[in-house]
Structure formats: structure tokens, C-alpha cells
Design a protein around this motif. Structure first.
Motif, mmCIF file in Angstrom:
data_model
loop_
_atom_site.group_PDB
_atom_site.id
_atom_site.type_symbol
_atom_site.label_atom_id
_atom_site.label_comp_id
_atom_site.label_asym_id
_atom_site.label_seq_id
_atom_site.Cartn_x
_atom_site.Cartn_y
_atom_site.Cartn_z
ATOM 1 N N GLU A 282 23.846 -22.847 24.362
ATOM 2 C CA GLU A 282 22.404 -22.828 24.646
ATOM 3 C C GLU A 282 21.648 -22.014 23.595
ATOM 4 O O GLU A 282 22.054 -20.900 23.249
ATOM 5 N N ALA A 283 20.589 -22.632 23.069
ATOM 6 C CA ALA A 283 19.679 -22.004 22.100
ATOM 7 C C ALA A 283 20.326 -21.726 20.746
ATOM 8 O O ALA A 283 19.768 -21.011 19.913
ATOM 9 N N LYS A 284 21.507 -22.307 20.506
ATOM 10 C CA LYS A 284 22.172 -22.108 19.203
ATOM 11 C C LYS A 284 21.893 -23.309 18.284
ATOM 12 O O LYS A 284 21.695 -24.432 18.754
ATOM 13 N N ASN A 285 21.944 -23.017 16.973
ATOM 14 C CA ASN A 285 21.851 -24.103 15.992
ATOM 15 C C ASN A 285 23.272 -24.613 15.726
ATOM 16 O O ASN A 285 24.121 -23.851 15.254
ATOM 17 N N VAL A 286 23.481 -25.875 16.054
ATOM 18 C CA VAL A 286 24.835 -26.450 15.962
ATOM 19 C C VAL A 286 24.934 -27.347 14.732
ATOM 20 O O VAL A 286 24.048 -28.167 14.477
ATOM 21 N N LEU A 287 26.022 -27.178 13.987
ATOM 22 C CA LEU A 287 26.307 -28.087 12.870
ATOM 23 C C LEU A 287 27.651 -28.753 13.140
ATOM 24 O O LEU A 287 28.667 -28.076 13.331
ATOM 25 N N VAL A 288 27.630 -30.078 13.178
ATOM 26 C CA VAL A 288 28.866 -30.836 13.383
ATOM 27 C C VAL A 288 29.296 -31.354 12.020
ATOM 28 O O VAL A 288 28.529 -32.056 11.348
ATOM 29 N N ILE A 289 30.505 -31.006 11.602
ATOM 30 C CA ILE A 289 30.979 -31.459 10.287
ATOM 31 C C ILE A 289 31.931 -32.631 10.495
ATOM 32 O O ILE A 289 32.992 -32.491 11.102
ATOM 33 N N GLY A 295 32.771 -36.440 16.166
ATOM 34 C CA GLY A 295 31.563 -35.673 15.860
ATOM 35 C C GLY A 295 30.422 -36.089 16.761
ATOM 36 O O GLY A 295 29.681 -35.248 17.293
ATOM 37 N N SER A 296 30.281 -37.375 16.963
ATOM 38 C CA SER A 296 29.203 -37.880 17.817
ATOM 39 C C SER A 296 29.360 -37.356 19.246
ATOM 40 O O SER A 296 28.367 -37.039 19.916
ATOM 41 N N ASP A 297 30.610 -37.237 19.702
ATOM 42 C CA ASP A 297 30.832 -36.687 21.052
ATOM 43 C C ASP A 297 30.432 -35.208 21.116
ATOM 44 O O ASP A 297 29.940 -34.733 22.144
ATOM 45 N N CYS A 298 30.636 -34.492 20.009
ATOM 46 C CA CYS A 298 30.186 -33.085 19.966
ATOM 47 C C CYS A 298 28.664 -33.020 19.982
ATOM 48 O O CYS A 298 28.078 -32.107 20.579
ATOM 49 N N VAL A 299 28.029 -33.983 19.320
ATOM 50 C CA VAL A 299 26.559 -34.026 19.298
ATOM 51 C C VAL A 299 26.033 -34.177 20.726
ATOM 52 O O VAL A 299 25.219 -33.373 21.204
ATOM 53 N N GLY A 300 26.532 -35.197 21.446
ATOM 54 C CA GLY A 300 26.067 -35.457 22.820
ATOM 55 C C GLY A 300 26.332 -34.276 23.736
ATOM 56 O O GLY A 300 25.502 -33.940 24.601
ATOM 57 N N THR A 301 27.482 -33.639 23.540
ATOM 58 C CA THR A 301 27.830 -32.492 24.384
ATOM 59 C C THR A 301 26.898 -31.317 24.078
ATOM 60 O O THR A 301 26.390 -30.655 24.990
ATOM 61 N N SER A 302 26.652 -31.050 22.805
ATOM 62 C CA SER A 302 25.789 -29.922 22.427
ATOM 63 C C SER A 302 24.366 -30.129 22.933
ATOM 64 O O SER A 302 23.702 -29.174 23.364
ATOM 65 N N ILE A 303 23.906 -31.379 22.871
ATOM 66 C CA ILE A 303 22.540 -31.660 23.355
ATOM 67 C C ILE A 303 22.446 -31.376 24.854
ATOM 68 O O ILE A 303 21.504 -30.751 25.332
ATOM 69 N N ARG A 304 23.477 -31.822 25.588
ATOM 70 C CA ARG A 304 23.474 -31.567 27.043
ATOM 71 C C ARG A 304 23.604 -30.081 27.350
ATOM 72 O O ARG A 304 23.183 -29.624 28.414
ATOM 73 N N ARG A 305 24.189 -29.331 26.437
ATOM 74 C CA ARG A 305 24.343 -27.885 26.666
ATOM 75 C C ARG A 305 23.161 -27.109 26.077
ATOM 76 O O ARG A 305 23.230 -25.903 25.893
ATOM 77 N N LYS A 306 22.096 -27.837 25.732
ATOM 78 C CA LYS A 306 20.808 -27.233 25.350
ATOM 79 C C LYS A 306 20.843 -26.436 24.042
ATOM 80 O O LYS A 306 20.294 -25.323 23.952
ATOM 81 N N ALA A 307 21.504 -27.006 23.056
ATOM 82 C CA ALA A 307 21.471 -26.396 21.727
ATOM 83 C C ALA A 307 20.031 -26.383 21.212
ATOM 84 O O ALA A 307 19.234 -27.263 21.575
#
Ligand SMILES: Cc1cc2nc3c(=O)[nH]c(=O)nc-3n(C[C@H](O)[C@H](O)[C@H](O)COP(=O)(O)OP(=O)(O)OC[C@H]3O[C@@H](n4cnc5c(N)ncnc54)[C@H](O)[C@@H]3O)c2cc1C
Length: 460
Positions: A282-289, A295-307
Motif C-alpha cells: 500500500e502506497a508504495k511505488n512498485v516496479l515489475v521487471i 509480471g502481469s500477475d504482479c501488476v494486478g496484485t499490486s494494484i489490488r493491494r493499493k500501490a
């Protein structure tokens, strides 16, 4: 072929996804379903081509024209039976397969293929709902026993087939629940885990034995299994992630993709993690390499976790948007893929090579990247990095090394023929032999290994 002109008069209609604002608030499946009439109409678009390229491109050789025809005619049970003859788990592939069949559908020459994947999931869900699927226990048992190590789609397919042949199968799984990457890799928003539970319950009712929380090579030796079973099949997946060994790699905040995805899948099921291990997003800047599916699954997960922000970078240049002359029809096209997660608010960038990780007081603050086209460097602000650059091969330590298995040049298990390894009585299937691949290929590999084991046991 039910309606010879349907492909001219009826357009492709996808069920589509739930609206973004709604779906990012939960981990429920994002894909919606069509009503039965629309679904049957979609099946009517199949042209029953003289050469069915859909069948050719499907690793399982699913007989698409035949079950589209049955579906169009409302013969749901017949459609299910044709589908189930070649695919053990249409409920998995119907949800997560990239649908190689649709890419080689003749109608895809005009970007308008039959909705084969969605039709598949509709057929199997209908079959479960209507009670066409009942536990089928073999009439007689052969007295032979097989140990299957790993319960991903490959191991489950081996178990299903060998059990049907009448052999006694025991599936050993190091995690607390069976399913492999279906369970702990692929997020719930693509595949609800109740779908896996339902299939495992069915396999159990049919006689398959599951032993969870048992890591072969640690909790029980492979040698012990070899003496206790008539054959063993290694289906352990390709669990060795590709690392990025550059300056700053030891900073905290840098994780392999599966650390996040395993944690999240467990959290959705209600497992509580010790706080010190939980990745705070939450509230973090996430970079998926890494620009692929993981990677796309990490994107969807991070969005749901309010990055606060989610960026995904890829070292390769951006592929063409709709046509790539290097991969013409009926090949699987290497073109830009935009997943449901990408549409939820992610910044995607290409041709960026990671140079080093930057940090303060031991924590990640940014990543220096090199634009491989322009030669310029820049720093992307990041509090968290998820490394999603694929997998090298199976984990060699433990089971595989204990058995002194031969590996191929890529580090996968080497096979002589018919899924046999270099060790007598030991077979293999799935990503452990193919390298990181797809659910549909793992199922196919499992079916082939089961056939080989069945022949071996008959001659044993
Ligand atoms: C994040 C992610 C998303 C993906 N998304 C898709 C997708 O959308 N569509 C698609 O088609 N493919 C997808 N894939 C690929 C797909 O999941 C794999 O190709 C497939 O699961 C491989 O199946 P498998 O049975 O060979 O191995 P796995 O699914 O990896 O299962 C191997 C199992 O073996 C167990 N195991 C390992 N060692 C031992 C041991 N010593 N003792 C006991 N058990 C052991 C593991 O715990 C695991 O449960 C994805 C992969 C990842 C990582």
C-alpha cells in the motif's frame, strides 16, 4: 457444422471483464460469462474447416469443430464428452490458456476468431452444474502403484490418467494444498481456487491419494519412494527463478514474483502470514521487471493491494500491435499482449535494461535503467521491485540431485523417450522437462507420461 453462414452474419462476442473500478477492490475472477443462447451462437461461428488449424495448434489436440457443433446444437453433454476426451481439466485451460487454438482459427485471419476458450469454460461449468461429471472409479485395480511428485497440472493429469487405468496413485506435494502454480502462482482474479478444490475432491473420490506437506528429497527420500512404488513420475515444475545479479541486489524491497504471488494466494484463502514476512505494498511505488504473464500477475496484485504506482519494464522492444510478419497466421503471433491487469492502471515500458538498484539505509529507493535504443540512462523511483524474468529450470537441489538425474543443456530433466528419465522406473512430465511453459502443455505432457508409465507397468 450447424450453421454454415454464421461466421458471415454473427460477430465475435466476448464476455468481457468486470469494470475496472469494481474488480480492483477484490480478488474475484475478472472475466464475466455470456448467457447460454449467446454462447451457443458463438459456437455456431465455427466453420468446420477442412483442415482445422485450431486442432493442429492445440497441444492437447482438442477437437474444436466437433464440440463447437455440439454446443451450437445445444448438446452440452456431448460437447463436454468430446472436450473431456482430450483435456483432463478444461476448467483450468478454459480460464487461463492463451488459446493457441484461437490464434490459428481461420477466422483470425480477420482478427475475428471463434471464442473457443470462453466456449470451453462454459461447457465444463455447465457439465459440473448439470451433474454430467460424477466420480468414476476403476472397475478393477491392477495392483500397481505409482508415486507422483508434484501436484501442478502435469502431476494431476498423470494421476487422473493412471487412476483411470486402474493403478493406485499417490501424489506427493511439498505445499499445504495441491495445485502447483495453479494454486499458488496464478492469482485468484484469473482462477478462483475453488475450481481447483472441486477437481481435487473429484480425483480423491475416484481413488487418488494426496499427501500434502511432504517434500520428496527432504521429508521422504526418493530412494524410499523407488522401493515402495512400481514407478515414480517427477512433476516438480520449473521452480528456479531467473535472478538479476546487479549492484544493489541485496537491498530490501527486491523480491521474486512468486514471493508476492504465493503470499497473496495464501492470504486470499485466509492464511495469516507472520508480519515480518508480509510484503507491504500500500502506497508504495512498485516496479515489475519482466514483461510477461508472471509480471502481469504482479501488476494486478499490486494494484489490488493499493500501490501508489505500478510500472512494468521489459528489456525487449515493444512488439508490433496487431501483426508481426515473423509469426504469420496460423502461428502464435508475437504481438503486443494487453492483459486485464494492464488495463487496471499500469505504466508499461520497453527496451529498458536494469543497470543497478539504488537505496538508502539498506532499502530500495530506485532502479537505474538503460534505454537499449537510445543508450540513455534514467532512474525509476521504486520502493518495491518484483523480479519476473522467467524461470531457468527445475530446482536441482534435493530430489533431482539425489536421484542423479541427467539434465539437458538448459538444465531441465533429460528424457530418453516417452518421458523416461535416465533412471530406471523414473518418469517425468510438465515444466520440469519442458522448461517453464503453459498449463495446456503441462496437461499434455502429463497425459503422455501416464501412457508411457502404463505401458511400462504392463511389461514390468
Ligand atoms: C505467476 C505465473 C502465472 C502463470 N500464468 C499462466 C497462465 O495464465 N496460463 C498458462 O497456461 N500458464 C501460466 N503459467 C505457467 C503454468 O502455471 C505452468 O506452466 C504450469 O503450472 C506447469 O505445471 P507443472 O505441473 O509442470 O508444474 P507446477 O505447476 O510448477 O507444479 C509443480 C509442483 O511440484 C511441487 N514440488 C516441487 N518440488 C517438490 C518436491 N521435492 N516434493 C514434493 N512436491 C514438490 C511444487 O510445490 C508444485 O506444487 C504461469 C506461471 C506463473 C509462474
Amino acid at each position: 457444422m450447424g450453421n454454415p453462414k454464421a461466421f458471415l452474419t454473427i460477430n465475435r462476442k466476448e464476455a468481457g471483464y468486470r469494470p475496472v473500478f469494481e474488480r480492483i477492490e477484490d480478488f474475484g475472477e475478472v472475466e464475466q460469462t455470456l448467457n447460454s443462447e449467446d454462447r451457443m451462437e458463438q459456437a455456431s461461428r465455427c466453420m468446420d474447416c477442412g483442415v482445422p488449424f485450431c486442432h493442429w495448434s492445440c497441444p492437447l489436440s482438442n477437437r474444436m469443430p466437433e464440440w463447437q457443433d455440439a454446443l451450437y446444437k445445444g448438446k452440452w453433454q456431448e460437447a463436454y464428452e468430446i472436450l473431456a476426451a482430450t483435456n483432463n481439466f478444461p476448467e483450468f485451460t478454459g480460464r487461463v490458456c492463451p488459446a493457441l487454438c484461437e490464434k490459428s482459427c481461420v477466422l483470425n485471419m480477420q482478427n475475428n476468431p471463434v471464442t473457443i476458450r470462453e466456449n470451453e469454460v462454459a461447457v465444463i461449468e455447465h457439465a459440473f452444474q448439470e451433474g454430467y461429471i460424477k466420480p468414476k472409479t476403476p472397475k478393477t485395480r491392477t495392483g500397481r502403484s505409482v508415486a507422483i511428485i508434484g501436484s501442478g497440472p502435469a502431476g494431476l493429469a498423470v494421476a487422473d490418467m493412471l487412476n483411470r487405468y486402474g493403478h493406485t496413485v499417490t501424489v506427493f506435494e511439498k505445499d499445504e494444498l495441491p495445485g502447483g502454480l495453479l494454486r499458488l502462482g496464478i492469482p485468484d482474479f484469473k482462477l478462483n481456487k475453488k475450481i481447483i478444490d472441486r477437481r481435487i475432491d473429484l480425483l480423491k473420490a475416484e481413488g487418488a491419494i494426496f499427501r500434502n506437506n511432504v517434500e520428496v528429497g527432504k521429508d521422504i527420500s526418493a530412494t524410499e519412494l523407488l522401493s515402495g512404488f512400481d514407478a515414480i513420475c517427477i512433476c516438480v515444475g520449473a521452480g528456479q527463478p531467473r535472478d538479476l545479479v546487479v549492484e544493489g541486489r541485496a537491498l530490501s524491497g527486491i523480491h521474486f514474483a512468486l514471493e508476492l504471488l504465493r503470499q497473496q494466494n495464501r492470504a486470499v484463502r485466509g492464511f495469516r502470514l507472520p508480519e515480518e514476512h508480509a510484503i507491504e505494498i500500500e502506497a508504495k511505488n512498485v516496479l515489475v521487471i519482466g514483461g510477461g504473464d508472471t509480471g502481469s500477475d504482479c501488476v494486478g496484485t499490486s494494484i489490488r493491494r493499493k500501490a501508489a504506482s505500478v510500472t512494468q519494464i521489459e528489456i525487449l522492444p515493444m512488439p508490433p500491435a496487431d501483426y508481426n510478419p515473423d509469426t504469420p497466421w496460423p502461428l502464435y503471433p508475437n504481438i503486443l499482449k494487453t492483459s486485464s491487469s494492464h488495463k487496471e492502471g499500469c505504466n508499461r515500458r520497453w527496451s529498458l535494461a536494469t543497470q543497478r538498484f539504488l537505496g538508502e539505509a539498506g532499502r530500495l529507493t530506485g532502479v537505474e535503467v538503460l534505454d537499449t535504443q537510445t543508450g540513455e540512462t534514467e532512474i525509476i523511483k521504486a520502493d518495491l521491485v518484483f523480479l519476473s524474468m522467467g524461470f531457468l529450470h527445475l530446482v536441482h537441489d534435493g530430489l533431482a540431485d539425489e536421484l542423479s538425474l541427467a539434465y539437458d543443456v538448459r538444465g531441465n530433466i533429460a528424457t530418453t523417450s516417452h518421458n523416461c528419465t535416465s533412471v530406471d522406473k523414473v518418469f517425468t512430465a510438465g515444466d520440469a522437462v519442458l522448461g517453464a511453459s503453459l498449463v495446456v502443455r503441462a496437461i499434455d505432457s502429463g497425459r503422455r507420461a501416464a501412457a508411457a508409465i502404463h505401458t511400462f507397468l504392463a511389461e514390468y
